[in-house]
Design a protein around this motif. Structure first.
Motif, mmCIF file in Angstrom:
data_model
loop_
_atom_site.group_PDB
_atom_site.id
_atom_site.type_symbol
_atom_site.label_atom_id
_atom_site.label_comp_id
_atom_site.label_asym_id
_atom_site.label_seq_id
_atom_site.Cartn_x
_atom_site.Cartn_y
_atom_site.Cartn_z
ATOM 1 N N ARG A 183 43.866 -45.606 95.564
ATOM 2 C CA ARG A 183 44.887 -46.639 95.752
ATOM 3 C C ARG A 183 45.829 -46.774 94.573
ATOM 4 O O ARG A 183 46.804 -47.524 94.633
ATOM 5 C CB ARG A 183 44.223 -47.984 96.023
ATOM 6 C CG ARG A 183 43.426 -48.096 97.321
ATOM 7 C CD ARG A 183 44.289 -48.053 98.526
ATOM 8 N NE ARG A 183 43.550 -48.341 99.751
ATOM 9 C CZ ARG A 183 44.038 -48.133 100.971
ATOM 10 N NH1 ARG A 183 45.252 -47.627 101.112
ATOM 11 N NH2 ARG A 183 43.337 -48.406 102.043
ATOM 12 N N LYS A 184 45.551 -46.085 93.459
ATOM 13 C CA LYS A 184 46.406 -46.200 92.269
ATOM 14 C C LYS A 184 47.644 -45.335 92.427
ATOM 15 O O LYS A 184 47.647 -44.345 93.104
ATOM 16 C CB LYS A 184 45.628 -45.775 91.027
ATOM 17 C CG LYS A 184 44.502 -46.755 90.686
ATOM 18 C CD LYS A 184 43.779 -46.314 89.437
ATOM 19 C CE LYS A 184 42.648 -47.286 89.073
ATOM 20 N NZ LYS A 184 41.906 -46.852 87.857
ATOM 21 N N TYR A 236 49.349 -47.400 99.641
ATOM 22 C CA TYR A 236 48.945 -47.356 101.042
ATOM 23 C C TYR A 236 49.626 -46.185 101.719
ATOM 24 O O TYR A 236 50.738 -45.800 101.355
ATOM 25 C CB TYR A 236 49.328 -48.651 101.770
ATOM 26 C CG TYR A 236 48.633 -49.871 101.249
ATOM 27 C CD1 TYR A 236 47.347 -50.186 101.673
ATOM 28 C CD2 TYR A 236 49.245 -50.719 100.331
ATOM 29 C CE1 TYR A 236 46.691 -51.304 101.183
ATOM 30 C CE2 TYR A 236 48.595 -51.833 99.835
ATOM 31 C CZ TYR A 236 47.311 -52.126 100.262
ATOM 32 O OH TYR A 236 46.663 -53.223 99.780
ATOM 33 N N ALA A 237 48.961 -45.623 102.723
ATOM 34 C CA ALA A 237 49.533 -44.506 103.474
ATOM 35 C C ALA A 237 49.904 -44.909 104.894
ATOM 36 O O ALA A 237 50.443 -44.110 105.638
ATOM 37 C CB ALA A 237 48.556 -43.324 103.507
ATOM 38 N N ARG A 249 36.071 -35.395 90.591
ATOM 39 C CA ARG A 249 35.876 -34.751 89.279
ATOM 40 C C ARG A 249 37.081 -34.989 88.383
ATOM 41 O O ARG A 249 36.930 -35.235 87.175
ATOM 42 C CB ARG A 249 35.624 -33.252 89.465
ATOM 43 C CG ARG A 249 34.213 -32.921 89.953
ATOM 44 C CD ARG A 249 33.922 -31.447 89.815
ATOM 45 N NE ARG A 249 34.685 -30.667 90.783
ATOM 46 C CZ ARG A 249 34.245 -30.317 91.973
ATOM 47 N NH1 ARG A 249 33.022 -30.663 92.362
ATOM 48 N NH2 ARG A 249 34.993 -29.598 92.789
ATOM 49 N N ALA A 250 38.280 -34.937 88.956
ATOM 50 C CA ALA A 250 39.496 -35.142 88.164
ATOM 51 C C ALA A 250 39.605 -36.575 87.659
ATOM 52 O O ALA A 250 40.268 -36.831 86.647
ATOM 53 C CB ALA A 250 40.729 -34.794 89.000
ATOM 54 N N LEU A 252 46.056 -40.234 101.239
ATOM 55 C CA LEU A 252 46.037 -40.593 99.824
ATOM 56 C C LEU A 252 45.631 -39.408 98.959
ATOM 57 O O LEU A 252 46.166 -39.214 97.852
ATOM 58 C CB LEU A 252 45.093 -41.774 99.608
ATOM 59 C CG LEU A 252 45.513 -43.097 100.256
ATOM 60 C CD1 LEU A 252 44.452 -44.170 100.045
ATOM 61 C CD2 LEU A 252 46.847 -43.564 99.717
ATOM 62 N N LEU A 253 44.689 -38.610 99.437
ATOM 63 C CA LEU A 253 44.330 -37.389 98.706
ATOM 64 C C LEU A 253 45.548 -36.485 98.562
ATOM 65 O O LEU A 253 45.820 -35.942 97.481
ATOM 66 C CB LEU A 253 43.214 -36.649 99.448
ATOM 67 C CG LEU A 253 41.808 -37.245 99.347
ATOM 68 C CD1 LEU A 253 40.894 -36.608 100.382
ATOM 69 C CD2 LEU A 253 41.235 -37.056 97.939
ATOM 70 N N ARG A 254 46.289 -36.321 99.639
ATOM 71 C CA ARG A 254 47.484 -35.474 99.596
ATOM 72 C C ARG A 254 48.510 -36.044 98.618
ATOM 73 O O ARG A 254 49.146 -35.296 97.868
ATOM 74 C CB ARG A 254 48.081 -35.368 100.993
ATOM 75 C CG ARG A 254 49.377 -34.582 101.047
ATOM 76 C CD ARG A 254 49.872 -34.405 102.467
ATOM 77 N NE ARG A 254 49.021 -33.488 103.223
ATOM 78 C CZ ARG A 254 49.298 -33.084 104.456
ATOM 79 N NH1 ARG A 254 50.382 -33.526 105.090
ATOM 80 N NH2 ARG A 254 48.504 -32.238 105.077
ATOM 81 N N ALA A 255 48.679 -37.371 98.617
ATOM 82 C CA ALA A 255 49.644 -37.996 97.710
ATOM 83 C C ALA A 255 49.285 -37.753 96.250
ATOM 84 O O ALA A 255 50.173 -37.679 95.392
ATOM 85 C CB ALA A 255 49.721 -39.495 97.990
ATOM 86 N N HIS A 256 47.987 -37.609 95.960
ATOM 87 C CA HIS A 256 47.535 -37.346 94.589
ATOM 88 C C HIS A 256 47.475 -35.853 94.281
ATOM 89 O O HIS A 256 47.042 -35.471 93.186
ATOM 90 C CB HIS A 256 46.151 -37.970 94.364
ATOM 91 C CG HIS A 256 46.183 -39.455 94.164
ATOM 92 N ND1 HIS A 256 46.574 -40.051 92.988
ATOM 93 C CD2 HIS A 256 45.877 -40.482 95.007
ATOM 94 C CE1 HIS A 256 46.484 -41.364 93.087
ATOM 95 N NE2 HIS A 256 46.070 -41.660 94.309
ATOM 96 N N GLY A 257 47.870 -35.014 95.235
ATOM 97 C CA GLY A 257 47.859 -33.581 94.993
ATOM 98 C C GLY A 257 46.552 -32.897 95.309
ATOM 99 O O GLY A 257 46.298 -31.788 94.830
ATOM 100 N N PHE A 258 45.717 -33.538 96.130
ATOM 101 C CA PHE A 258 44.429 -32.959 96.504
ATOM 102 C C PHE A 258 44.350 -32.828 98.025
ATOM 103 O O PHE A 258 43.461 -33.381 98.672
ATOM 104 C CB PHE A 258 43.272 -33.817 95.985
ATOM 105 C CG PHE A 258 43.176 -33.862 94.486
ATOM 106 C CD1 PHE A 258 42.347 -32.989 93.800
ATOM 107 C CD2 PHE A 258 43.945 -34.763 93.748
ATOM 108 C CE1 PHE A 258 42.263 -33.026 92.416
ATOM 109 C CE2 PHE A 258 43.868 -34.809 92.369
ATOM 110 C CZ PHE A 258 43.032 -33.931 91.694
#
Length: 263
Positions: free
Chosen positions: A262-263, A189-190, A243-244, A215-221
């Motif tokens: 959410r992972k 969660y953010a 795509r990733a 959440l995108l930022r947390a995954h590096g996107f």
């Protein structure tokens, strides 16, 4: 505006944070306790007890206070759930109307001419109740870490917080928001929304978009500014993320993409 009384020392931390936010919202509205009593289902004396920590504030009262103050109750209700799950017992039902003093009784009264009624439903086992409360606490505590940080810092206020700490909790376009990274039972969660099903696409805005951007930022996107506006940058970031993760790269955040975020 009169100064608030100091909150009782025995209050839990989450309950204390909830009351601080409710007090700020009430002060910002300019409404007196008597005015709240006239505009809500709860009396002015009930509001005095709630806001001074003498009695747990009901969920419905939080919703009504936000409504009369013109604020979005979503984040306050999350904080309320956290307070109930982590700090104290279930809230009692409260109509807001002053009740008469209870009269002591030696025991239940049964008319001799009437047979006793059937036994009531059995209470749930204590262990099960504890497990249910523990599961709820685990689910919301990670969200609370992010939410209360944003609430106390004024990140979700519709106008800049002044030295009195006043503000209301509504999404505001054109602002940027800080991201937190919390987890509960492996779910990320953010701090802005708990949805896993909302459909987001270009042109959308709001707390769900802020959550997705974080959440995108947390995954590096990263999608650039975390501003809650679903523009071309956010859509492009979603496509790269999809795509990733071997998802359909349509740039639309739906249940599958939420599940991966959410992972």
């Amino acid at each position: 505006m009169p100064r608030w009384k100091e909150l009782p020392a025995q209050l839990g931390e989450q309950e204390r944070q909830l009351l601080v936010q409710l007090r700020r919202m009430k002060d910002h509205s300019g409404l007196s306790l008597a005015s709240l009593g006239a505009k809500t289902s709860y009396s002015g004396s009930s509001w005095e007890r709630y806001l001074n920590g003498k009695k747990p504030v009901p969920r419905a009262a939080v919703e009504e206070l936000a409504q009369v103050c013109g604020a979005d109750p979503t984040r306050l209700l999350v904080l309320h759930e956290v307070a109930r799950a982590t700090d104290g017992p279930e809230e009692p039902q409260d109509s807001g109307v002053e009740a008469a003093e209870p009269v002591a009784a030696a025991g239940p009264v049964t008319r001799a001419s009437e047979p006793p009624g059937p036994p009531g439903p059995a209470a749930p086992p204590v262990g099960r109740t504890v497990r249910l409360r523990s599961a709820l606490a685990a689910l919301v505590l990670a969200v609370a870490v992010a939410f209360t940080g944003g609430l106390l810092a004024g990140q979700a206020f519709t106008e800049d917080e002044d030295d009195t700490g006043r503000g209301v909790f509504s999404y505001a376009q054109g602002r940027t928001y800080a991201c937190e990274d919390g987890r509960a039972d492996g779910v990320r969660y953010a701090g802005y929304a708990t949805t896993a099903t909302a459909i987001l696409d270009r042109g959308g805005s709001g707390w769900e978009v802020v959550e997705a951007q974080c959440l995108l930022r947390a995954h590096g996107f990263g999608a650039g500014k975390v501003d809650g506006a679903y523009g071309d940058g956010t859509k492009a970031a979603v496509k790269r993320f999809q795509r990733a993760r071997d998802l359909v790269a349509d740039g639309i955040v739906g249940p599958d993409t939420w599940g991966a975020l959410r992972k």
